[in-house]
Every structure is written in C-alpha cells, then in structure tokens.
Design an enzyme around this catalytic site. Structure first.
Site, PDB file in Angstrom:
ATOM      1  NE  ARG A 154       6.280  -0.449  10.306  1.00 39.09           N
ATOM      2  CZ  ARG A 154       5.074  -0.278   9.783  1.00 39.09           C
ATOM      3  NH1 ARG A 154       4.944   0.268   8.583  1.00 39.09           N
ATOM      4  NH2 ARG A 154       4.006  -0.640  10.443  1.00 39.09           N
ATOM      5  NE  ARG A 179       1.965  -4.161  11.793  1.00 39.29           N
ATOM      6  CZ  ARG A 179       2.882  -4.022  10.845  1.00 39.29           C
ATOM      7  NH1 ARG A 179       4.012  -4.680  10.932  1.00 39.29           N
ATOM      8  NH2 ARG A 179       2.666  -3.232   9.846  1.00 39.29           N
ATOM      9  NE  ARG A 239       6.699  -2.726   6.477  1.00 34.50           N
ATOM     10  CZ  ARG A 239       5.380  -2.619   6.572  1.00 34.50           C
ATOM     11  NH1 ARG A 239       4.661  -2.314   5.516  1.00 34.50           N
ATOM     12  NH2 ARG A 239       4.784  -2.834   7.717  1.00 34.50           N
ATOM     13  NE  ARG A 249      -4.072  -0.547  10.207  1.00 37.88           N
ATOM     14  CZ  ARG A 249      -2.992   0.009   9.670  1.00 37.88           C
ATOM     15  NH1 ARG A 249      -3.031   1.242   9.240  1.00 37.88           N
ATOM     16  NH2 ARG A 249      -1.873  -0.681   9.551  1.00 37.88           N
ATOM     17  CE  LYS A 252      -2.213  -0.445   3.914  1.00 39.22           C
ATOM     18  NZ  LYS A 252      -1.737  -1.696   4.464  1.00 39.22           N
TER      19      LYS A 252
HETATM   20  P1  AMP Z   1       0.955   1.096   9.125  1.00 38.83           P
HETATM   21  O1  AMP Z   1       2.211   1.846   8.847  1.00 38.83           O
HETATM   22  O2  AMP Z   1      -0.208   1.590   8.296  1.00 38.83           O
HETATM   23  O3  AMP Z   1       1.126  -0.390   9.042  1.00 38.83           O
HETATM   24  O4  AMP Z   1       0.560   1.429  10.648  1.00 38.83           O
HETATM   25  C1  AMP Z   1       1.418   1.080  11.712  1.00 38.83           C
HETATM   26  C2  AMP Z   1       0.637   1.006  13.010  1.00 38.83           C
HETATM   27  O5  AMP Z   1       0.038   2.298  13.272  1.00 38.83           O
HETATM   28  C3  AMP Z   1      -0.541   0.045  13.000  1.00 38.83           C
HETATM   29  O6  AMP Z   1      -0.145  -1.294  13.293  1.00 38.83           O
HETATM   30  C4  AMP Z   1      -1.415   0.645  14.106  1.00 38.83           C
HETATM   31  O7  AMP Z   1      -0.885   0.361  15.386  1.00 38.83           O
HETATM   32  C5  AMP Z   1      -1.248   2.146  13.860  1.00 38.83           C
HETATM   33  N1  AMP Z   1      -2.252   2.671  12.895  1.00 38.83           N
HETATM   34  C6  AMP Z   1      -2.018   3.237  11.664  1.00 38.83           C
HETATM   35  N2  AMP Z   1      -3.158   3.613  11.068  1.00 38.83           N
HETATM   36  C7  AMP Z   1      -4.151   3.287  11.923  1.00 38.83           C
HETATM   37  C8  AMP Z   1      -5.566   3.397  11.875  1.00 38.83           C
HETATM   38  N3  AMP Z   1      -6.203   3.921  10.809  1.00 38.83           N
HETATM   39  N4  AMP Z   1      -6.269   2.946  12.953  1.00 38.83           N
HETATM   40  C9  AMP Z   1      -5.655   2.423  14.021  1.00 38.83           C
HETATM   41  N5  AMP Z   1      -4.331   2.271  14.143  1.00 38.83           N
HETATM   42  C10 AMP Z   1      -3.571   2.695  13.101  1.00 38.83           C
END
Ligand code: AMP
Length: 220
Positions: free
Chosen positions: A160, A171, A133, A96, A21
């Site tokens: 990360r 996740r 990653r 999400r 994404k």
């Molecule tokens: P990502 O980089 O999109 O994988 O986001 C990393 C982490 O940020 C996720 O595992 C959540 O803990 C938090 N996070 C990001 N976007 C959201 C969202 N829309 N709702 C809830 N938690 C989020």
C-alpha cells in the site's frame, strides 16, 4: 430494519492500523452473510477510479492523515442505506473519531445492538505487520496474509502506498491521537468488548465470534 425473525448483527471493529481489523472483519462478515464495510477500501477504490471522492481523499491518505469527518460521515451514511446492510454489517475503519462515532449513533435505529470490538496489538507487532501487508494493485482490495493474488479480481498484490515506514509512523500517531479516544467513548457501553489481536488468525477469529455472541447471544 432487519428481516422479521432475524436480528441484525452490527459490529464496529476498532484497532490500530495493522491490528488485523480488515482480515477479521472480512472473515466474520462472510461467515454471518453480512457486508464488511471498509472505509479504507471504499476510499482506495475511489482513488483508483479517479472519482471526485478519490481526488479529494488521495493526498490526505498518502500522508497518513484522516479524511475529513464530513466526507467520511457522508460516505458511510450512503453505504448504510444500501439494502444489504439491512441484516447488519461489520464496519472496518469507521468510526475513527468521536465526531464520526456520534454521527453513527444518529444514523442507526435502535432495532439491534451495536457491538464494539477493540482488537489490541502491541505497537512493535503493528509496525512489523504493516511492513509486510499487501493489497491488490488493480482494485485496491486488502489481501489476506499468505495469499498470492487478489481474492476478488485475481490482480497482483502490491504494498500500500501508505504503508511506507514514515507514513506508518504518522498513521500510528494519528491513531493514538484521534482513534484511541474512541475506546474511551465506547468502553463504558455494555456492548463493548476487547480482543487480544496478538494471536493466530484463528484464535483472534474465535475470540471475536465469542465476543459478539456474548453481546447478542441467543437472539439471532
Ligand atoms: P484503512 O484502510 O482503514 O487503514 O484506511 C486508509 C486511509 O483511509 C486512512 O489512513 C485515512 O487516510 C483514510 N480513512 C479511512 N477511513 C477513514 C475514516 N473513518 N476517517 C478518516 N479517514 C479515513
């Protein structure tokens, strides 16, 4: 509101962690001259900067769980009010949950279509990609595969903190539980498209562009 004569391009990218994404959203947004809004990047920056938001989100993120809908809806509402989002945006990582998706519908006027693209990738491919990653150790920006340093600040790339094996599994479980229902929420809309994410970057990008064009077509 979009500039007169230019229809805003509003895209939501759905897909599991590791589906690509971020990379695809960044690429698409750059090509269209619209901002990519990554809630994960916003949160990671807040964690690095030690802001109130960062302190509230840190432990939840490190455990691979979702930050509360209330916090996330507030973050996105504020971000969409910035001028650069007037011409459109690519949302990466939001919504999400169905609650976030419903809130997003109320935030947007109906002046432009909301294109929803689901990037589909088999789970074994996701796990492998997540293990490989990298992000920037300075500013938290996601790195495009294959690059040696951060495209934004030149900082060193690191794994990360939530890409460890156990957290990755959590996740993916969280995705299946909370985010997969979003596909059910959106899939009946005429602006929903699925893209095969298990292809080369270029092929996914081409399919993504074609998917968006099939919705907004000649209206740009
Ligand atoms: P990502 O980089 O999109 O994988 O986001 C990393 C982490 O940020 C996720 O595992 C959540 O803990 C938090 N996070 C990001 N976007 C959201 C969202 N829309 N709702 C809830 N938690 C989020």
């Amino acid at each position: 509101m979009a500039d007169a004569g230019r229809v805003a391009v509003r895209v939501i990218m759905l897909g599991a962690p590791g589906a690509g994404k971020g990379t695809q959203a960044e690429r698409f947004a750059k090509a269209r001259g619209i901002p990519r809004i990554s809630t994960g990047d916003i949160l990671r920056e807040a964690v690095q900067a030690g802001t109130e938001l960062g302190r509230a989100a840190r432990t939840t993120m490190e455990a691979g769980r979702l930050v509360s809908d209330e916090i996330m809806i507030g973050v996105v509402k504020e971000r969409l009010l910035k001028k650069d989002a007037d011409v459109g945006f690519v949302l990466d990582g939001f919504p999400r949950t169905v609650t976030q998706a419903e809130a997003l519908d109320t935030m947007l006027d109906k002046s432009a279509s909301l294109v929803i693209v689901d990037i589909e990738v088999p789970e074994d491919v996701l796990v492998k990609r997540l293990a490989e990653r990298r992000i920037c150790g300075n500013c938290g920006w996601g790195a495009t595969p294959g690059v040696a340093s951060c495209a934004r600040c030149g900082g060193p790339l690191v794994t990360r903190s939530d890409d460890g094996e156990e957290t990755v599994r959590e996740r993916l479980r969280v995705y299946a539980r909370n985010t997969q229902p979003l596909v059910d929420f959106y899939c009946r809309r005429s602006t929903f498209r699925s893209v095969d994410g298990d292809q080369t970057l270029e092929s996914v990008a081409a399919d993504l562009s074609a998917a968006v064009a099939s919705v907004i077509g000649g209206r740009q």
